[in-house]
Design an enzyme around this catalytic site. Structure first.
Site, PDB file in Angstrom:
ATOM      1  N   ASP A 157      43.085  45.230  50.052  1.00 11.45           N
ATOM      2  CA  ASP A 157      41.948  44.473  49.561  1.00 11.45           C
ATOM      3  C   ASP A 157      40.683  45.225  49.958  1.00 11.45           C
ATOM      4  OD1 ASP A 157      43.628  42.520  48.598  1.00 11.45           O
ATOM      5  OD2 ASP A 157      43.405  41.215  50.339  1.00 11.45           O
ATOM      6  N   ASP A 190      46.886  33.479  41.103  1.00 13.94           N
ATOM      7  CA  ASP A 190      46.469  32.951  42.416  1.00 13.94           C
ATOM      8  C   ASP A 190      46.568  31.426  42.421  1.00 13.94           C
ATOM      9  OD1 ASP A 190      45.651  35.496  43.507  1.00 13.94           O
ATOM     10  OD2 ASP A 190      43.910  35.396  42.192  1.00 13.94           O
TER      11      ASP A 190
END
Length: 580
Positions: free
Chosen positions: A277, A435
């Site tokens: 990330d 998600d």
């Protein structure tokens, strides 16, 4: 099908002299200017013996092939005309994208006839992936479409109706059927495949075949006839084994460096993926961070973005450690203007020079209008990612909106980022990141979405849950479930699903098996399990209890709590096929 977008200015220019410009060791900052396309540590000379002619017609990630060739010490001369093909001493054709688009470009430019003549002369030739398929008579992909007609046979799609996951993505084993210089040292190793179409062995083409691979059925994984070689897999993305295969073609008189397989490959391996990330910290540097249920700031008084390392350094280390893929997620990028995010593109360029396994990147892939009113399509954004070194792109929020519209109307407009990119580059190049957040219910009939009976009851004793999808990094919820979204994006052209879980993110308690099983049972494309890995046992659990094709982790690798090698050793002991 329209042809792929053209390469950036200068990408097709002849460049026989390659001079080294190493990527900076430091971290790119937000004001970093874009470097030139050549950035590597090997200085290649200009003589013919160390120069390779590359046929790049402007689609997909050919940068990876360039980097692998340069890594091995060779310079590159780009094809600009049919005459360049006929003048080549050695020709590499890394075909990417769709069969019809490629043949359209080759035919319009006169390069198809030049290729046929070059091959007829038995000049050294290496086709990669689509570069193999185009040698056959025709393909059923959006067709039939005629190919170069060098090898008898028709290229057909894998049959997903019998439960086969398509595309065929991952590391599979070769069964070598002919002794060739190209595949010396490859026996017993996994190599990386990513394709939905394949050519089958037949009596008419059996003399061409040098290896086959099994995926539902035996298909042609490489051919060899005189100086003509081609492979269905990607040597430039097959780690040390792939580099050795490339070197066998580039230096046929060299013994090369052979890699010990350790454990003989037998079939398609489960993949272990390292995820990074990436976002800018408060000082403007791009850093690798990790969230706790998507919150990336420390819980201390400083509230600073967690800094777990530099993206290129970590990606390079994970490649060395044995990661099967590396995934970059730009979690704050492209909020205003995607093509203006030069530091992240530079991270990709530098990583692709050091990492010879697949690279996926996501973050902000959607249509944009900049401050000057100029419109940029999601296809242009994705194209820049591919040209910068990505093998696959990951779409998040934009895919959710496209799926919602599709479910409401039942119409595929062809205008969504998902549809546009998969149409040009093939669905194997498009990952959809989902998600979801768990929502408990007492009765499945309470909601119009697919529910599952959960392994652990909810806070009020609920035995069922549905998984509500979110956008904008988990900040906004949408009226669509993970099951419904997964089915819809498969219809719209997704080639793979990255399945996260907000509830499990950063908790280290294992993947959400209920969620992964529900989705991986529902679709016929590969599913990557993500969120929650905290121990080696969590990887074997998700592979044993679900149909996940891969498992992804971040924090446990960044913090060195669990090394990638330990995960693979455990999976071997558990009887799970992995690349070692």
């Amino acid at each position: 099908m329209p042809p792929p977008p053209p390469p950036p200015p200068g990408a097709m220019a002849t460049g026989t002299a390659i001079h080294a410009v190493p990527c900076a060791a430091g971290q790119p900052k937000r004001k970093t200017h874009r470097r030139g396309a050549s950035s590597l540590s090997v200085r290649a000379s200009t003589d013919a013996a160390s120069t390779v002619t590359l046929l790049d017609y402007g689609a997909g990630n050919v940068r990876s092939v360039r980097n692998a060739i340069r890594h091995l010490g060779f310079g590159i001369r780009d094809v600009r005309s049919p005459e360049d093909i006929l003048a080549a001493d050695r020709l590499v054709f890394p075909g990417v994208g769709a069969f019809g688009s490629a043949m359209d470009v080759l035919t319009r430019t006169g390069m198809a006839d030049a290729l046929r003549e070059y091959i007829r002369r038995d000049r050294p030739f290496l086709g990669i992936c689509l570069g193999l398929q185009l040698l056959f008579d025709s393909s059923e992909e959006n067709g039939p479409v005629s190919g170069l007609g060098v090898i008898p046979g028709v290229v057909r799609r894998f049959d997903s109706s019998k439960g086969l996951i398509v595309p065929h993505i991952g590391w599979n084993a070769l069964e070598i059927t002919k002794d060739t210089q190209l595949l010396q040292g490859a026996d017993g190793h996994h190599v990386y495949f990513v394709h939905s179409y394949h050519a089958l062995p037949s009596d008419a083409n059996k003399d061409w075949i040098s290896s086959v691979c099994n995926y539902g059925e035996s298909f042609i994984s490489s051919i060899s006839m005189g100086n003509i070689q081609a492979v269905q897999f990607h040597p430039e993305k097959s780690g040390a084994t792939g580099l050795s295969i490339l070197k066998n073609f580039l230096s046929p008189n060299s013994s090369g460096s052979k890699v010990s397989p350790g454990r003989k490959a037998s079939n398609l391996a489960k993949r272990v993926i390292a995820c990074l990330d990436v976002r800018s910290n408060d000082s403007g540097d791009l850093v690798v961070t990790k969230g706790d249920q998507y919150d990336v700031r420390d819980h201390s008084s400083s509230k600073e973005v967690r800094n777990l390392g530099k993206p290129v350094d970590l990606a390079s280390q994970y490649y060395i450690d044995g990661a099967d893929e590396v995934s970059f997620l730009n979690i704050t990028g492209f909020r205003d203007f995607p093509l203006g995010d030069l530091p992240m593109l530079e991270v990709l360029r530098c990583a692709s020079e050091k990492v010879f396994v697949p690279l996926t990147v996501g973050g902000g892939i959607r249509d944009f209008t900049d401050a000057n009113g100029r419109y940029y399509s999601s296809l242009e954004v994705a194209s820049e990612y591919f040209r910068s070194g990505a093998d696959k792109i990951s779409i998040g929020s934009d895919a959710v909106f496209a799926a919602e519209a599709y479910l409401q109307t039942g119409v595929k407009t062809g205008k969504s980022s998902l549809e546009q990119i998969s149409k040009v580059y093939g669905n194997q190049a498009v990952v959809v990141s989902i998600d979801p957040r768990r929502v408990y219910v007492k009765n499945p009939e309470e909601v119009p979405f697919k529910t599952v009976k959960v392994s652990s009851k909810g806070p009020l004793g609920e035995e069922y849950a549905w998984y509500q999808c979110t956008v904008s990094g988990g900040r906004d919820s949408c009226p669509i479930g993970a099951y419904e979204l997964a089915k819809a994006v498969e219809e719209l052209g997704a080639g793979e699903i990255l399945l996260n879980c907000i509830d499990c993110d950063g908790q280290g308690c294992g993947f959400d098996i209920d969620l992964v099983k529900m989705v991986s049972d529902a679709v016929t494309i590969p599913v990557i399990a993500s969120s929650g890995a905290g121990a080696v046992e969590h990887f074997s659990e998700v592979f044993e209890k679900t149909n996940a094709s891969a498992a992804l982790a971040a924090g446990i690798f960044h913090r060195k709590e669990v090394p990638i090698s330990a995960v693979k050793e455990h999976l071997v002991d558990a009887g799970v096929e992995v690349r070692v």
